[in-house]
Scaffold this motif. Structure first.
Motif, PDB file in Angstrom:
ATOM      1  N   UNK A  85       5.430  -1.013   2.066  1.00 30.35           N
ATOM      2  CA  UNK A  85       4.716  -1.174   3.326  1.00 30.35           C
ATOM      3  C   UNK A  85       3.326  -1.707   3.018  1.00 30.35           C
ATOM      4  N   UNK A  86       2.850  -2.590   3.858  1.00 27.60           N
ATOM      5  CA  UNK A  86       1.516  -3.148   3.647  1.00 27.60           C
ATOM      6  C   UNK A  86       0.434  -2.231   4.215  1.00 27.60           C
ATOM      7  N   UNK A  87       0.855  -1.146   4.871  1.00 30.29           N
ATOM      8  CA  UNK A  87      -0.095  -0.151   5.363  1.00 30.29           C
ATOM      9  C   UNK A  87       0.053   1.133   4.573  1.00 30.29           C
ATOM     10  N   UNK A  88      -1.032   1.853   4.369  1.00 31.18           N
ATOM     11  CA  UNK A  88      -0.942   3.114   3.613  1.00 31.18           C
ATOM     12  C   UNK A  88      -0.522   4.245   4.542  1.00 31.18           C
ATOM     13  N   UNK A  89       0.010   5.303   3.963  1.00 36.89           N
ATOM     14  CA  UNK A  89       0.414   6.478   4.727  1.00 36.89           C
ATOM     15  C   UNK A  89       1.643   6.274   5.581  1.00 36.89           C
ATOM     16  N   UNK A 134       0.828  -1.207   0.000  1.00 38.19           N
ATOM     17  CA  UNK A 134       0.000   0.000   0.000  1.00 38.19           C
ATOM     18  C   UNK A 134       0.863   1.258   0.000  1.00 38.19           C
ATOM     19  N   UNK A 135       1.956   1.255   0.745  1.00 35.00           N
ATOM     20  CA  UNK A 135       2.878   2.387   0.749  1.00 35.00           C
ATOM     21  C   UNK A 135       4.164   2.002   0.046  1.00 35.00           C
ATOM     22  N   UNK A 136       4.762   2.953  -0.681  1.00 38.80           N
ATOM     23  CA  UNK A 136       5.978   2.640  -1.446  1.00 38.80           C
ATOM     24  C   UNK A 136       6.898   3.851  -1.444  1.00 38.80           C
ATOM     25  N   UNK A 137       8.172   3.566  -1.433  1.00 34.67           N
ATOM     26  CA  UNK A 137       9.170   4.631  -1.482  1.00 34.67           C
ATOM     27  C   UNK A 137      10.339   4.136  -2.318  1.00 34.67           C
ATOM     28  N   UNK A 138      10.857   5.001  -3.173  1.00 34.99           N
ATOM     29  CA  UNK A 138      12.022   4.666  -3.981  1.00 34.99           C
ATOM     30  C   UNK A 138      12.994   5.829  -4.001  1.00 34.99           C
TER      31      UNK A 138
END
Length: 167
Positions: free
Chosen positions: A96-100, A75-79
């Motif tokens: 991340x499996x959680x958003x925000x 749900x959450x991603x960062x690159x």
């Protein structure tokens, strides 16, 4: 505890016109070798091409997000880019499996780590090049020694034949 909370993370390295998933944590090994075209609009390609961090708080709201499977829990991603000077060699991502979950502060922390990763990869590549060059030099030296021995043998034979003909 972790400085950045993540459920999975990956290193993608550039190979030609693609980014290739080369290593990961919390990722099924079946995904190793997964390719992302640098010509695509996927977030991975954008991070690499723009050489900047990219945070997606909820991937469901990002039009460029592509789920890996129908049951993809991300749900959450960062690159962040893996940079050597101004040159990108790949990207580092976290899921991340959680958003925000992720913030710009997290991206700055991840970028600091990515700089160290890029330097380690660069140094490993340089070491590999040096090892290859050393092997090539050793092979060339062996060829020269062999050629030298052959020339010496030819000269000995020539002198022996010359002496025999003078008898």
């Amino acid at each position: 505890g972790r400085v950045i909370d993540y459920d999975s993370g990956a290193i993608f390295l550039q190979e030609g016109h693609d980014l290739v998933l080369t290593a990961g944590a919390g990722i099924d090994d079946a995904y190793l070798g997964y390719r992302v075209s640098l010509a695509s609009t996927l977030p991975e390609a954008q991070v690499f091409e723009e050489k900047r961090s990219y945070v997606i708080k909820d991937v469901r709201s990002d039009p460029n997000w592509q789920e890996w499977t129908a049951s993809d829990p991300v749900r959450g991603w960062m690159g962040v880019p893996l940079l050597i000077g101004d040159e990108a060699i790949g990207i580092l991502t976290t899921d991340s499996f959680g958003s925000g979950t992720y913030s710009d502060k997290d991206a700055r922390i991840l970028q600091t780590f990515a700089t160290q990763v890029a330097t380690a990869i660069h140094n490993a590549r340089l070491y590999q090049q040096i090892q290859q060059q050393n092997q090539e030099l050793a092979d060339t030296l062996q060829e020269l020694k062999t050629t030298q021995q052959e020339l010496i043998q030819q000269e000995i034979l020539r002198q022996t034949n010359q002496q025999l003909t003078q008898l």
